[in-house]
Write a protein that holds these residues in place. Structure first.
Motif, PDB file in Angstrom:
ATOM      1  N   ILE A  68       5.130   5.961  -6.289  1.00  0.00           N
ATOM      2  CA  ILE A  68       5.699   4.674  -5.869  1.00  0.00           C
ATOM      3  C   ILE A  68       4.685   3.546  -6.041  1.00  0.00           C
ATOM      4  CG2 ILE A  68       6.528   3.375  -3.869  1.00  0.00           C
ATOM      5  CD1 ILE A  68       7.849   5.952  -2.891  1.00  0.00           C
ATOM      6  N   PHE A  69       3.463   3.779  -5.589  1.00  0.00           N
ATOM      7  CA  PHE A  69       2.461   2.721  -5.674  1.00  0.00           C
ATOM      8  C   PHE A  69       1.995   2.499  -7.110  1.00  0.00           C
ATOM      9  CE2 PHE A  69       2.324   3.239  -1.137  1.00  0.00           C
ATOM     10  CZ  PHE A  69       1.957   1.993  -0.670  1.00  0.00           C
ATOM     11  N   LEU A  72       4.656   0.253  -8.552  1.00  0.00           N
ATOM     12  CA  LEU A  72       4.475  -1.098  -8.019  1.00  0.00           C
ATOM     13  C   LEU A  72       3.307  -1.809  -8.700  1.00  0.00           C
ATOM     14  CD1 LEU A  72       5.031  -0.525  -4.183  1.00  0.00           C
ATOM     15  CD2 LEU A  72       6.586  -1.629  -5.803  1.00  0.00           C
ATOM     16  N   ALA A  73       2.214  -1.086  -8.904  1.00  0.00           N
ATOM     17  CA  ALA A  73       1.057  -1.693  -9.563  1.00  0.00           C
ATOM     18  C   ALA A  73       1.367  -2.049 -11.014  1.00  0.00           C
ATOM     19  CB  ALA A  73      -0.130  -0.731  -9.501  1.00  0.00           C
ATOM     20  N   ASN A  75       4.342  -2.797 -12.307  1.00  0.00           N
ATOM     21  CA  ASN A  75       5.214  -3.972 -12.321  1.00  0.00           C
ATOM     22  C   ASN A  75       4.455  -5.235 -11.918  1.00  0.00           C
ATOM     23  OD1 ASN A  75       7.486  -2.503 -13.106  1.00  0.00           O
ATOM     24  ND2 ASN A  75       8.027  -2.005 -10.998  1.00  0.00           N
ATOM     25  N   MET A  76       3.526  -5.092 -10.982  1.00  0.00           N
ATOM     26  CA  MET A  76       2.736  -6.244 -10.565  1.00  0.00           C
ATOM     27  C   MET A  76       1.844  -6.735 -11.701  1.00  0.00           C
ATOM     28  SD  MET A  76       0.232  -6.534  -7.249  1.00  0.00           S
ATOM     29  CE  MET A  76       1.497  -5.719  -6.269  1.00  0.00           C
ATOM     30  N   TYR A 116      -4.437  -0.949  -1.420  1.00  0.00           N
ATOM     31  CA  TYR A 116      -4.276   0.305  -2.166  1.00  0.00           C
ATOM     32  C   TYR A 116      -5.341   1.322  -1.763  1.00  0.00           C
ATOM     33  CZ  TYR A 116      -0.495  -0.586  -5.459  1.00  0.00           C
ATOM     34  OH  TYR A 116       0.741  -0.775  -6.017  1.00  0.00           O
TER      35      TYR A 116
END
Length: 231
Positions: A68-69, A72-73, A75-76, A116
């Protein structure tokens, strides 16, 4: 100061953090021994922490959090915030000229990276260790290990973080199986060879290929696309 040198400079705060952990009882839950333990916790009816937690459940739980993270990273990094980070990293003066505020961008980068690494530290302590002393679980050696993962994997790359972590975990196992079990070398000598190899790789990647294994993987994919016909 920016890039790798900034990462090295921030390691100085590690000594202050160790001192803080030793002096403030709140960090080790006012324990007389200075050791803190994680109580059993359940998520969706599955026990993920504690001595009775199943290794398969804890692995799947950690894998889910990491996936998940990582998404997210990724996409960020593709969004406006990530492009601002890249602009500041490449040339902060030019980024400021085109309207990017360096102070705000750097503060966001520090906040996100701290978040993170905080999640990673929580998983390391709660899921993997279960109980430990803060000064031992989060010592300077652990910080250097994470730094070496980033250097070898590749600075500024999400894929490089995974490649560097896999390399740092698998290399000692490979050396042990090859040198100790295969060649009959003493375990102490194998550990010294591991340290020497690690230092040589760090020097190599810093001088020859700062983008680390991620860049080498990208080059290999480009070569394989046209193989065996280079034209």
């Amino acid at each position: 100061i920016k890039g790798f040198y900034l990462a090295v400079a921030t390691l100085a705060s590690q000594f202050f953090i160790v001192w803080l952990f030793n002096k403030v009882p709140w960090f080790f839950n006012y324990s007389a021994t200075g050791q803190i333990s994680v109580p059993p916790r359940q998520i969706f009816g599955f026990l993920v922490t504690g001595p009775d937690a199943s290794p398969a459940i804890t692995y799947l739980f950690t894998l889910t959090i990491v996936a998940i993270f990582a998404l997210l990273a990724k996409n960020m990094a593709r969004g406006n915030v990530g492009r601002s980070w890249m602009a500041i990293r490449d040339m902060d003066i030019a980024a400021e000229i085109i309207g990017i505020r360096p102070l705000k961008t750097k503060l966001i980068a520090f906040a996100v990276s701290s978040f993170y690494i905080g999640i990673a530290g929580a998983l390391l302590f709660a899921v993997w260790l279960g109980s430990a002393e803060p000064t031992e679980a989060f010592g300077i050696d652990q910080s250097f290990l994470i730094l070496f993962m980033i250097i070898i994997g590749g600075l500024g790359s999400i894929l490089g973080s995974f490649l560097g972590a896999a390399f740092m975990v698998l290399m000692p196992i490979f050396l042990k199986n090859f040198m100790v079990d295969g060649l009959g070398v003493q375990p102490a000598l194998s550990e010294h060879v591991q340290i020497m190899l690690m230092g040589a790789l760090i020097i190599f990647f810093l001088i020859v290929e700062p983008h680390g294994l991620a860049r080498l993987w990208q080059i290999a994919k480009e070569k394989l696309k046209i193989w065996p016909f280079p034209y």
